[in-house]
Design an enzyme around this catalytic site. Structure first.
Site, PDB file in Angstrom:
ATOM      1  N   ILE A 126      36.401  21.000  31.827  1.00  0.00           N
ATOM      2  CA  ILE A 126      37.376  21.308  30.778  1.00  0.00           C
ATOM      3  C   ILE A 126      36.810  22.379  29.846  1.00  0.00           C
ATOM      4  CG2 ILE A 126      38.488  19.033  30.813  1.00  0.00           C
ATOM      5  CD1 ILE A 126      36.985  18.517  28.083  1.00  0.00           C
ATOM      6  N   ASP A 127      35.473  22.514  29.824  1.00  0.00           N
ATOM      7  CA  ASP A 127      34.836  23.449  28.886  1.00  0.00           C
ATOM      8  C   ASP A 127      35.023  24.916  29.271  1.00  0.00           C
ATOM      9  OD1 ASP A 127      33.934  21.180  27.659  1.00  0.00           O
ATOM     10  OD2 ASP A 127      31.894  21.319  28.424  1.00  0.00           O
TER      11      ASP A 127
HETATM   12  O1  F6P Z   1      31.230  18.799  30.111  1.00  0.00           O
HETATM   13  C1  F6P Z   1      32.446  18.271  29.781  1.00  0.00           C
HETATM   14  C2  F6P Z   1      32.360  17.456  28.523  1.00  0.00           C
HETATM   15  O2  F6P Z   1      33.641  16.938  28.288  1.00  0.00           O
HETATM   16  C3  F6P Z   1      31.810  18.196  27.294  1.00  0.00           C
HETATM   17  O3  F6P Z   1      32.731  18.992  26.635  1.00  0.00           O
HETATM   18  C4  F6P Z   1      31.323  17.051  26.447  1.00  0.00           C
HETATM   19  O4  F6P Z   1      30.326  17.455  25.545  1.00  0.00           O
HETATM   20  C5  F6P Z   1      30.792  16.110  27.457  1.00  0.00           C
HETATM   21  O5  F6P Z   1      31.479  16.357  28.663  1.00  0.00           O
HETATM   22  C6  F6P Z   1      30.930  14.658  27.075  1.00  0.00           C
HETATM   23  O6  F6P Z   1      30.407  13.911  28.107  1.00  0.00           O
HETATM   24  P1  F6P Z   1      30.436  12.333  28.190  1.00  0.00           P
HETATM   25  O7  F6P Z   1      31.840  11.914  28.427  1.00  0.00           O
HETATM   26  O8  F6P Z   1      29.577  11.998  29.356  1.00  0.00           O
HETATM   27  O9  F6P Z   1      29.905  11.842  26.899  1.00  0.00           O
END
Ligand code: F6P
Length: 341
Positions: A126-127
């Site tokens: 999504i980033d």
């Molecule tokens: O890499 C995608 C992402 O949604 C980032 O934007 C976010 O920092 C991270 O994953 C959060 O990850 P998790 O759901 O494992 O905490």
């Protein structure tokens, strides 16, 4: 061929659309067999599988998440991880792998490719921060979710004369914040690539209030104040060395209240941005990625990632995906500044 498919890292709308396209074309056009590896790299590491065929992939196109499950398992951090993966692939009679993931998952895929595992990568996040593809699927959905939130927050901001802050995802790249902020008409957008001045943010907040309009500030979770550091949830690291972010929105709200005397509140969108059904754009992009990935595998074009260049789906070296992070160019950010305040 017998092909393994896995999805790793944070879940993302469109993963199921890729899986469906890979299996549909793989079975119907090439007569391949598939094995679904569960929970990212944990699947091939622990021989944790599920059936993947036309029946098990029916009806999944609009479903968020991933039917295969996901995890942030790093086989290179596990004793004999690579040997175990190679052995399990051999035991299952797997000829090749299609790995669908972001920076971490494709980083592992790149290393395995160098060690002789036949692999094709599909870019997901999504980033939108993977290199060498114009867009990744999931990004459009998450921007649309964030814009809907901003539109809704406008009414509360105006009714209560509050500054409202929306904290969106984006550790090192501010794509979601930038696109959602532009589309949502934010009073300012704060991204990890450009350190922000709290005083400047307060000026923009006050100027928006002066025009009888309540400010909405869009901030990426990885945004950093000029005189401070990135705010993390705790100090724990995952197996790829990432910390959990979140908290910068709350911190900024306190600063705004102290400096302007206006009420400021924060909404953290968190995993809502990754949840639910993909937009039509993401369904189409994910489907086209899946179709190209299985064609690449069928042609034995190993070590490639499928990518969007303009409107074409092309193949690029897998290693190029993680060579560097695709951050927001400063000029792109500067374009949006005309709307601040
Ligand atoms: O890499 C995608 C992402 O949604 C980032 O934007 C976010 O920092 C991270 O994953 C959060 O990850 P998790 O759901 O494992 O905490």
């Amino acid at each position: 061929m017998r092909i393994g498919v896995l999805t790793g890292g944070g879940d993302c709308p469109g993963l199921n659309a890729v899986i469906r396209a890979v299996v549909r074309k793989g079975v119907k056009e090439y007569g391949h067999e598939f094995v679904g590896f569960r929970d990212g790299w944990k699947g091939p590491l622990e021989n944790y599988t599920m059936e993947l065929n036309l029946e098990t992939t029916r009806g999944i196109l609009p479903r968020g998440g991933t039917i295969l499950g996901s995890s942030r398992t790093n086989p290179f951090k596990i004793e004999n991880g690579v040997e175990r993966i190679k052995q399990n692939l051999a035991d299952q009679g797997i000829d090749a792998l299609i790995a669908i993931g972001g920076e971490d998952t494709l980083g592992v895929a790149t290393k395995l490719d160098a060690l002789g595992v036949k692999v094709i990568g599909v870019p997901k996040t999504i980033d939108n921060d993977l290199n060498n593809t114009d867009y990744t699927f999931g990004f459009d959905t998450s921007v649309n979710i964030a814009v809907e939130a901003i539109d809704r927050l406008h009414t509360t901001a105006e009714s209560h004369h509050r500054a409202l802050i929306v904290e969106v995802m984006g550790r090192h790249a501010g794509w979601i914040a930038l696109h959602a902020g532009i589309a949502g008409g934010a009073a300012c957008i704060l991204i990890p690539e450009v350190k922000f001045s709290v005083d400047k943010v307060c000026e923009w907040v006050e100027s928006r209030f002066k025009s009888s309009y309540a400010p909405i500030i869009v901030i990426a979770e990885g945004a950093i104040p000029q005189d401070g550091d990135m705010i993390t949830k705790d100090s724990e690291l995952d197996s790829f060395g990432h910390v959990k972010l979140s908290g910068i929105g709350e911190w900024l709200a306190k600063q705004i209240e102290e400096k302007t005397g206006k009420e400021a509140r924060t909404s953290v969108l968190g995993h809502i941005q990754r949840g639910g059904t993909p937009t039509a754009f993401d369904r189409v992009l994910a489907t086209r990625f899946g179709l190209q990935a299985i064609t690449a595998a069928s042609e034995g074009d190993w070590g490639k990632m499928v990518a969007l260049h303009g409107t074409d789906i092309v193949r690029v070296p897998l290693a190029s995906a993680t060579e560097k992070l695709k951050t927001v160019p400063i000029e792109r950010y500067k374009e949006s500044e005309i709307f601040f305040g």
